[in-house]
Structure formats: structure tokens, C-alpha cells
Enzyme design. Sequence first.
Site, PDB file in Angstrom:
ATOM      1  N   LYS A   1     -20.803   4.656  12.444  1.00 60.94           N
ATOM      2  CA  LYS A   1     -22.100   4.253  13.019  1.00 60.94           C
ATOM      3  C   LYS A   1     -22.128   2.782  13.405  1.00 60.94           C
ATOM      4  O   LYS A   1     -23.155   2.287  13.861  1.00 60.94           O
ATOM      5  CB  LYS A   1     -23.221   4.558  12.025  1.00 60.94           C
ATOM      6  CG  LYS A   1     -23.417   6.038  11.735  1.00 60.94           C
ATOM      7  CD  LYS A   1     -24.514   6.271  10.717  1.00 60.94           C
ATOM      8  CE  LYS A   1     -24.101   5.793   9.329  1.00 60.94           C
ATOM      9  NZ  LYS A   1     -25.132   6.100   8.290  1.00 60.94           N
ATOM     10  N   GLY A   2     -21.020   2.074  13.211  1.00 61.08           N
ATOM     11  CA  GLY A   2     -20.953   0.677  13.636  1.00 61.08           C
ATOM     12  C   GLY A   2     -21.245  -0.299  12.525  1.00 61.08           C
ATOM     13  O   GLY A   2     -20.718  -0.186  11.418  1.00 61.08           O
TER      14      GLY A   2
ATOM     15  N   ASP B   1       0.834  -1.198   0.000  1.00 60.19           N
ATOM     16  CA  ASP B   1       0.000   0.000   0.000  1.00 60.19           C
ATOM     17  C   ASP B   1       0.871   1.251   0.000  1.00 60.19           C
ATOM     18  O   ASP B   1       1.767   1.386   0.841  1.00 60.19           O
ATOM     19  CB  ASP B   1      -0.896   0.037   1.244  1.00 60.19           C
ATOM     20  CG  ASP B   1      -1.980  -1.019   1.215  1.00 60.19           C
ATOM     21  OD1 ASP B   1      -2.202  -1.609   0.150  1.00 60.19           O
ATOM     22  OD2 ASP B   1      -2.609  -1.244   2.266  1.00 60.19           O
TER      23      ASP B   1
ATOM     24  N   GLY C   1      -3.125  -5.404   1.273  1.00 62.80           N
ATOM     25  CA  GLY C   1      -3.851  -6.474   0.593  1.00 62.80           C
ATOM     26  C   GLY C   1      -4.923  -7.008   1.524  1.00 62.80           C
ATOM     27  O   GLY C   1      -4.673  -7.229   2.706  1.00 62.80           O
TER      28      GLY C   1
ATOM     29  N   ASP D   1     -11.140  -4.496   6.930  1.00 60.29           N
ATOM     30  CA  ASP D   1     -10.486  -5.805   6.979  1.00 60.29           C
ATOM     31  C   ASP D   1     -10.274  -6.240   8.427  1.00 60.29           C
ATOM     32  O   ASP D   1     -10.459  -7.411   8.770  1.00 60.29           O
ATOM     33  CB  ASP D   1      -9.141  -5.755   6.256  1.00 60.29           C
ATOM     34  CG  ASP D   1      -9.265  -5.312   4.814  1.00 60.29           C
ATOM     35  OD1 ASP D   1     -10.347  -5.505   4.229  1.00 60.29           O
ATOM     36  OD2 ASP D   1      -8.289  -4.757   4.281  1.00 60.29           O
TER      37      ASP D   1
END
Length: 328
Positions: free
Chosen positions: A225-226, A12, A48, A254
Site C-alpha cells: 500500500k506504499g 542472511d 544486515g 531497508d
Amino acid sequence: MKTICTGSIAYDYLMTFPGHFREHIVPERLESISLSFLVDSMVRQRGGVATNIAYTMALLGDRPIVFGTVGEDFEEYRQFLEAVGVDTRYIRVVPGVFTASFFANTDLDNNQICSFYPGAMTFARDFSLNELKDDQPGLVIISPNDPVAMDRYVAECKALGWRYIYDPSQQVVRVSGEELRRGVEGAFGLFVNEYEFELLQKHTGLSATSICARVPLVVVTLGAKGAIIFTAGQEFHIQAVKPKHIADPTGVGDAFRAGFVRGLQLGLDWVTCGQMGALAAAYCLEQKGPQSHVFTREEFVQRYRQNFDDHGALGVLLEDSINMVLED
């Protein structure tokens, strides 16, 4: 329950823009948009989706198997993953190419503009799950990957009778409606954010109700907001864990998936799984990069109690299940 994480394995490149993207977008000129942002920092991180999920699962005491393709520049990354407890036996090196690369530019509102170069990930379509016959999985996570590979893994999981979680994520905009529908139909679980859930419905022609009727477990993440869990005609709302500070949103979804799936492995109820996901996401949000957060299992349990002790029996569940199993 042995978990196989399929999906992208990438480096990244994370950049920060000291302004707001919205201030530079002219709605009447979207058909001819042309923008260039001068960023004030850039770092390269390990990333990834498959490896991000596996990394946090390893922090939580699991040894997940990552299944995917990488380039010749991967060896240092492999050593890092093995050191934290990720099984890399099924990561195949493709000679002559580079590992996939993700480029993300983040503004002051934590909005992102991203690009992804697939590199060695393109060769995942030639890598069959039949390679895993000696490691029978309890669960396969099919996350963003080469589109042909994703469709292949859906078909192979169905043929082999393996439970799978379908996590199309960013590939919702690339994968065809037919492929998305095949991924949904037959899945044990579906993970998407709220925008991806709308796109999924648009591209497949399936309503939210129809999707929830087809998939036993649907989890829709909602950012700050979860999340909402839909299962067996019930809805469970999971509140987000307030981060100590916000460093970078990359990989937060992730981390949520990793915490949730680890809860599944431990046999915990849906709400506790969701709360484990929310806490793992907060840890990730507090660090720059999707694999920079670190915690001990004892720290995770303690912080869970600080955030969710008001949920009565769930605190007892953690003490009886997570605390004993993770500290084993």
C-alpha cells in the site's frame, strides 16, 4: 551530507517454504506452538540493516559510512562493499567470533518467520560514535543493532548535536519501552512499518499524534500500500511501485530507507524522497536477497519517470536535481 549507517551487519540465510504458514497454525493452541517447516531451497546472501541501506545508497551515487562490528569471516564481504562504493573504515572486526546471521523462512504469501543470531554485533555496545569525530556526519541512521549499542548511539547523537533517524524496526520487540521512548524523543526522523508503529505506541505509551508532535519526520511503510509521511502537521501518501515480479521481500524496507535518505541528501521534497524510496524498494523486491538488485543511475531516473511523471513538477525536480547530481 555525510551519512553514517549504524546497525546490524550480517549474513542472511534465506529459505523458501512451498506452502502457507497460516494453514499450519492452530489459534487455540498458540500457547504450545511447535512447528517445523521442510523448505525447498536455501541461499546465503550478504545482509544486515546497516549494510543493506548503505548498499542501495551507494547505487544511487552516495558513499555512505557503515559503522558496526563483524566477525573474522567478513573480509570477502568488505571487498564487495568497497567495490560498490560503501566506506567500510569504521567496520570493526572482533577476533574469535562470527559475523551476525539472519535466518528467514518465506512462504508463498511472502510471509516470513525469522531468527537472528547476533554474533559479533553484540560487541557494538563497546564501539563509540566518538570514533567519528574526524568525519562529522550530517545524519546518523540508528537501525536494528545490539540494544545497548542503539541506546548508546541515541545518547551520543544527542550529546554531539548530530541529527539522527531512529529505525528500531525488528528490535521493537526486544528493546524496552523506556529505550524506545528515548530513541523517539530527540530524533530528526522515525522509520517504522505499520505493525511496528502500533507496537511502538504500545510499548512507549505514546499515541501516534504524540509521536508525530515529537519527531519532525515520521515515515510509516505499508508494504504493497506504499507509505505515509507525517511532517509539520501534514500527511503525504506515497504509492508503491508495482514490481515486475516478486522474488523475495527481505531487505525491501531497508532499500526504501536508502532511497528516501538519498533524496534528503539531494535536498528534494518529502514526496520525491518517498517516491525514490518506493522505487528502490521495488528493485529490491524483484531480486532474491537484500543486496542483489543492480541498476544504473540513468535506469533509476528513467523508471522513476515511468511511475511518477503524472505528478507534474516532480518530474521536473528529478530532471533538474537527481539527473544532474547523480550523473555528475
